[in-house]
Design an enzyme around this catalytic site. Structure first.
Site, PDB file in Angstrom:
ATOM      1  N   SER A 144       0.848  -1.187   0.000  1.00  0.00           N
ATOM      2  CA  SER A 144       0.000   0.000   0.000  1.00  0.00           C
ATOM      3  C   SER A 144       0.879   1.231   0.000  1.00  0.00           C
ATOM      4  O   SER A 144       1.990   1.211   0.547  1.00  0.00           O
ATOM      5  CB  SER A 144      -0.896   0.017   1.246  1.00  0.00           C
ATOM      6  OG  SER A 144      -1.520   1.282   1.404  1.00  0.00           O
ATOM      7  N   TYR A 146      -1.363  -0.308  10.437  1.00  0.00           N
ATOM      8  CA  TYR A 146      -1.499  -0.799   9.059  1.00  0.00           C
ATOM      9  C   TYR A 146      -0.286  -0.385   8.226  1.00  0.00           C
ATOM     10  O   TYR A 146       0.286  -1.192   7.483  1.00  0.00           O
ATOM     11  CB  TYR A 146      -2.785  -0.251   8.445  1.00  0.00           C
ATOM     12  CG  TYR A 146      -2.949  -0.597   6.988  1.00  0.00           C
ATOM     13  CD1 TYR A 146      -3.272  -1.888   6.587  1.00  0.00           C
ATOM     14  CD2 TYR A 146      -2.789   0.376   5.994  1.00  0.00           C
ATOM     15  CE1 TYR A 146      -3.432  -2.214   5.250  1.00  0.00           C
ATOM     16  CE2 TYR A 146      -2.946   0.058   4.652  1.00  0.00           C
ATOM     17  CZ  TYR A 146      -3.268  -1.234   4.284  1.00  0.00           C
ATOM     18  OH  TYR A 146      -3.419  -1.545   2.960  1.00  0.00           O
TER      19      TYR A 146
END
Length: 278
Positions: free
Chosen positions: A138, A151
């Protein structure tokens, strides 16, 4: 299109993984796809073709289970050419309010599961002297947003793993790419894909504002998962795929801005940096 190339895709029953599997099958590829619920996977894919589609129920945090799925894939198709570590989920909240068990679980799924899949498939690819590993990271692993510290840490770990893995595997003809998208319409911000802890602490305004903005954007993200899947397939056919691939205008802008800031900071502190040596 007929091709002998075999893909192994984790987290295939929803989101990007599901879209990718459908496009691969439509393109004539052979696909081993994993999910915790194989019936849900079969229904979602909607294709029952034992010659080209192998749905596998896999606990990606269980090495023996991963190994069994690899052996099943080899027994069915004879090789594994492309691996896509897609299984994973998001986590938003303040570090002090997220429970310890939740912290460990997201690292298990987003980081250790991908490493374990690679561990079990590398002997196959080394023997073939070829292969391609795609790890779905990501942009948050390089440029995080308030409330996404945990995350982001998992995706930063996956990016660093991919970078060094590429160096380790170059001599075997095995390529590696870490794909780092921004917001895509994959259901990522739904309860099935996001562990969200709403802050009850006074303050943390940036965290709360970001959470509100992100959750309000669910379903209207600019990223097109169909195009993203097509790009992954195109990369697998490329002789020189990139090590890092950012997907989406937002991902490009955020990464580009950070690189500029990092370059400026590195230069500004150069004298201090080099003064640390003997």
């Amino acid at each position: 299109m007929n091709t002998s190339k075999v893909w192994y895709v984790t987290g295939a029953s929803q989101g990007l993984g599901l879209i990718l599997v459908k496009k691969l099958l439509a393109g004539g590829y052979r696909v081993a796809a994993t999910s915790r619920n194989v019936q849900k996977l079969k229904e979602a894919v909607g294709v029952i073709d034992a010659d080209r589609f192998l749905p596998l129920v896999v606990d990606i945090n269980n090495l023996d289970c991963i190994d069994e799925s690899v052996q099943q894939t080899l027994a069915t198709f004879g090789s594994i050419d492309v691996v896509v570590n897609n299984a994973g989920y998001g986590m938003s909240g303040t570090v002090e309010e997220i429970e310890e068990q939740e912290l460990r679980h997201i690292f298990d799924v987003n980081v250790f599961a991908a490493i374990n899949v690679v561990k079990k498939i590398l002997p196959v690819m080394r023997k073939q002297r070829s292969g391609y590993i795609i790890n779905i990271g990501s942009v948050a692993g390089f440029v995080g947003a308030p409330g996404w510290a945990i995350y982001s840490a998992t995706k930063a770990a996956l990016a660093a793993f991919s970078e060094v893995l590429a160096l380790d595997l170059k001599e075997f003809g095995i390529k590696v790419t870490v794909v780092e998208p921004s917001g895509f319409r994959t259901g990522f911000l739904t309860p099935n894909s996001l562990a969200y802890t709403e802050s009850k602490i006074d303050g943390y305004h940036a965290v709360k504002d970001t959470a509100k903005r992100y959750l309000a954007g669910n379903g209207i993200q600019p990223g097109d998962p169909d195009r993203a899947s097509e790009i992954l397939i195109e990369m697998a056919e490329s002789k020189q795929p990139p090590l890092h691939l950012y997907l989406g205008q937002d991902a490009y802008n955020r990464a580009s801005n950070k690189l500029t800031t990092m370059t400026e900071e590195l230069a500004a502190w150069k004298s201090v940096t080099v003064s640390a040596d003997f």
